[in-house]
Write a protein that holds these residues in place. Structure first.
Motif, PDB file in Angstrom:
ATOM      1  N   ASP A 336       0.847  -1.195   0.000  1.00 47.78           N
ATOM      2  CA  ASP A 336       0.000   0.000   0.000  1.00 47.78           C
ATOM      3  C   ASP A 336       0.881   1.242   0.000  1.00 47.78           C
ATOM      4  O   ASP A 336       2.103   1.170   0.105  1.00 47.78           O
ATOM      5  N   ASN A 425      -6.491   8.652   0.096  1.00 45.62           N
ATOM      6  CA  ASN A 425      -7.427   7.804   0.844  1.00 45.62           C
ATOM      7  C   ASN A 425      -7.361   6.365   0.355  1.00 45.62           C
ATOM      8  O   ASN A 425      -7.469   5.423   1.149  1.00 45.62           O
ATOM      9  N   THR A 429      -6.225   2.843   2.577  1.00 52.74           N
ATOM     10  CA  THR A 429      -7.189   1.750   2.750  1.00 52.74           C
ATOM     11  C   THR A 429      -6.722   0.471   2.066  1.00 52.74           C
ATOM     12  O   THR A 429      -7.539  -0.350   1.640  1.00 52.74           O
ATOM     13  N   SER A 462       0.943   8.613   3.799  1.00 50.09           N
ATOM     14  CA  SER A 462       0.624   7.861   2.573  1.00 50.09           C
ATOM     15  C   SER A 462       1.833   7.670   1.661  1.00 50.09           C
ATOM     16  O   SER A 462       1.937   6.649   0.968  1.00 50.09           O
TER      17      SER A 462
END
Length: 587
Positions: A336, A425, A429, A462
């Motif tokens: 991710d 976002n 996730t 992120s």
């Protein structure tokens, strides 16, 4: 009246050879007067008045061999050996393109040391000899042969070429249709069938322009209407090179043909239009992205050539050295987060991202991309085109894509806050997100995201890595020679004495394979910024770009100039190329 073969190529040679023949007693004044009369009678022919020497050869008063011997003796040149039985190596032929040999009526015979021996028909064609010397970057040793022998030898060693741009333009100028088979497209589909107008010269000319660009490894074809001429240029290794220009009178026909092939309206000339051509060439499928733009003197057409095979390159082929390749492979294999590739337009960002997708494209992963436009179609990957006319923006497409449960998402470019927030976002996730951003260096991407409105804590949590890149030209392997760099050049890249002592600096001398530039192909130079916990804290605290850069350097990040210096030391590119591409880089 058209002569069977023109013994001479330069107009000045006509009277010169006649005087030589008179001086040697090979001609009588009455023969010359009769030949002049015949030439004058045909002055109004479509082909124009033939040269008097051509008439004398046709009438049998002189032979091509006699003309060649007269010129050889006058200029103290040897006669060429028997071209019918000559043996010429492939390496020698590669030095001189067929188009150059045919245009100047010459043939390369052998490379001897640093000299090139050639046979030519007209020693007075000094422009041709000078052009060849500039092309091959070595002295020329000429010998003289008859034009018939040279023409036959060119066809024998190079093969007949009735579909070259020069041949097609010559064919159009004389009003003929030629004898080369034309290939065309179904509108909006591609070059797939023999055209029903297979003998239409405009179709063949347009096809020839495209095929020649592909053969010369061009990335773009620029067709530009100017006030008094119609210019065609190819972008090869990032540099625009002008080629043979079609006559201005063919401008409308060529542009209309291209617009038909790209499936865009030929009636609309007031607004920009975009289209696509698919073409088969050299055993592979190529896409051409076509852009039409109205200008003061007509529509300018730019075709970007998209080669799908370039997407299957591994990281070393893209320009990564082993240590950077290992670092980058770790980044793109993370489960991710966000990985950004930054740089100006044309710096290879999209090719790098596609290379990443190819590397991680496995049956157990679902990959979706959103692009504007979809430049390459990849097997096994869901690609979504942006369509602003129906509300399919980057943000709306990305929002919908996340409901498709992908593992990996690629966003063509982060342009605004909405797209950036959705991408972030998604990364938070459980998705790996690849995207591009227009910044000059890697640390600057952090500031850019915050400037467009993304909160620093979202950026810090992120981001996994940022890579800035540029493209530099590679030294042509066919004419690559060792090179000793001077102190000023070494200092310009901050290369230390130990590195310089073990360096393999090189330069290309220039040859036919690289269009006399010394470069063939391009590779990336990179700046990889890995985001660790310490850097995350700095981003959260909204530290400036300069402090981020200083910390990244302390953690081992090389600048693009330093990466370029490593590749110059390894003899992959030149010092001057690295310096010119990384002018704004701090060392």
């Amino acid at each position: 009246m058209t002569p069977a073969s023109a013994p001479l190529t330069s107009p000045a040679a006509d009277d010169f050879v006649i005087q030589l023949a008179l001086d040697h007693g090979l001609l009588q004044p009455t023969q010359i007067d009769a030949a002049r009369a015949i030439a004058a009678r045909h002055a109004s022919d479509a082909s124009g008045a033939p040269r008097v020497v051509d008439v004398l050869v046709q009438q049998g008063a002189l032979t091509s061999r006699q003309v060649a011997e007269l010129l050889a003796a006058e200029f103290a040149m040897p006669m060429a050996p028997d071209l019918v039985n000559a043996r010429i190596t492939a390496e020698t032929l590669e030095l001189v393109p067929r188009a150059v040999a045919a245009r100047h009526h010459l043939l390369p015979l052998a490379r001897e040391g640093n000299k090139l021996r050639i046979a030519l028909a007209d020693p007075l064609d000094t422009d041709g000899i000078d052009a060849l010397g500039y092309l091959v970057k070595m002295p020329i040793e000429p010998s003289v042969a008859t034009p018939e022998d040279i023409a036959a030898a060119i066809d024998r060693f190079y093969g007949k070429d009735t579909n070259s741009i020069d041949a097609l333009l010559n064919n159009l100028s004389t009003g003929g249709d030629g004898d080369a088979a034309a290939v065309t497209t179904e509108p909006g589909v591609g070059v797939t069938q023999t055209d029903t107008e297979a003998d239409a010269p405009i179709i063949k000319l347009v096809h020839g322009i495209i095929i020649e660009a592909i053969q010369r490894r061009a990335s773009d074809i620029h067709i530009e209407p100017l006030e008094k001429r119609f210019r065609v240029r190819y972008r090869i290794d990032g540099v625009l090179i002008e080629v043979e220009n079609p006559p201005k009178r063919l401008q409308l026909s060529i542009i209309s043909r291209l617009k038909i092939m790209a499936n865009i309206s030929i009636a609309e000339k007031r607004i920009p239009q975009d289209g696509r051509i698919q073409i088969a060439a050299g055993g592979k499928q190529l896409d051409l992205r076509v852009s039409s733009l109205p200008t003061a003197h007509g529509e300018s057409i730019v075709m970007r050539i998209l080669d799908k095979e370039g997407l299957t390159l591994g990281l070393p082929e893209l320009g990564f050295l082993s240590d950077d390749a290992a670092t980058f492979e770790k980044l793109i294999s993370l489960p991710d987060g966000i990985l950004l590739v930054t740089g100006p337009t044309g710096s290879g960002k999209t090719t790098t991202l596609y290379g990443c997708l190819h590397f991680i494209n496995k049956p157990d992963r679902k990959i979706i991309t959103v692009e504007d436009p979809v430049e390459y179609q990849l097997n096994g990957i869901n690609q979504v085109p942006v369509r602003h006319d129906v509300g399919m923006t980057f943000a709306s497409a990305l929002r919908a894509m996340l409901r498709q449960a992908p593992n990996i998402v690629m966003v063509g470019e982060i342009r605004d806050l909405e797209t950036a927030e959705i991408a972030i976002n998604a990364s938070l996730t459980g998705h790996m997100v690849f995207s591009t951003l227009h910044t000059n260096d890697a640390p600057g991407a952090v500031t850019r995201l915050i400037d467009i409105g993304v909160k620093p804590f979202l950026v810090s949590t992120s981001l996994r890595g940022i890579m800035a890149q540029r493209l530099v030209r590679k030294i042509c392997k066919h004419c690559k020679k060792p090179y000793v760099a001077d102190t000023k050049e070494i200092r310009s890249l901050n290369i230390n004495p130990a590195q310089a002592a073990g360096a393999s600096f090189a330069k290309g001398e220039g040859c036919a394979s690289c269009n006399a530039t010394g470069y063939r192909g391009r590779m990336g130079i990179f700046e990889i910024f890995v985001i660790n916990e310490e850097v995350q804290k700095m981003i959260y605290e909204h530290v400036g770009t300069q402090k981020l850069r200083e910390r990244a350097r302390a953690l081992g990040m090389r600048t693009m100039r330093e990466d370029g210096a490593r590749k110059a030391i390894a003899g992959l590119t030149t010092i001057e190329e690295v310096v010119s591409i990384t002018v704004g880089d701090a060392l």
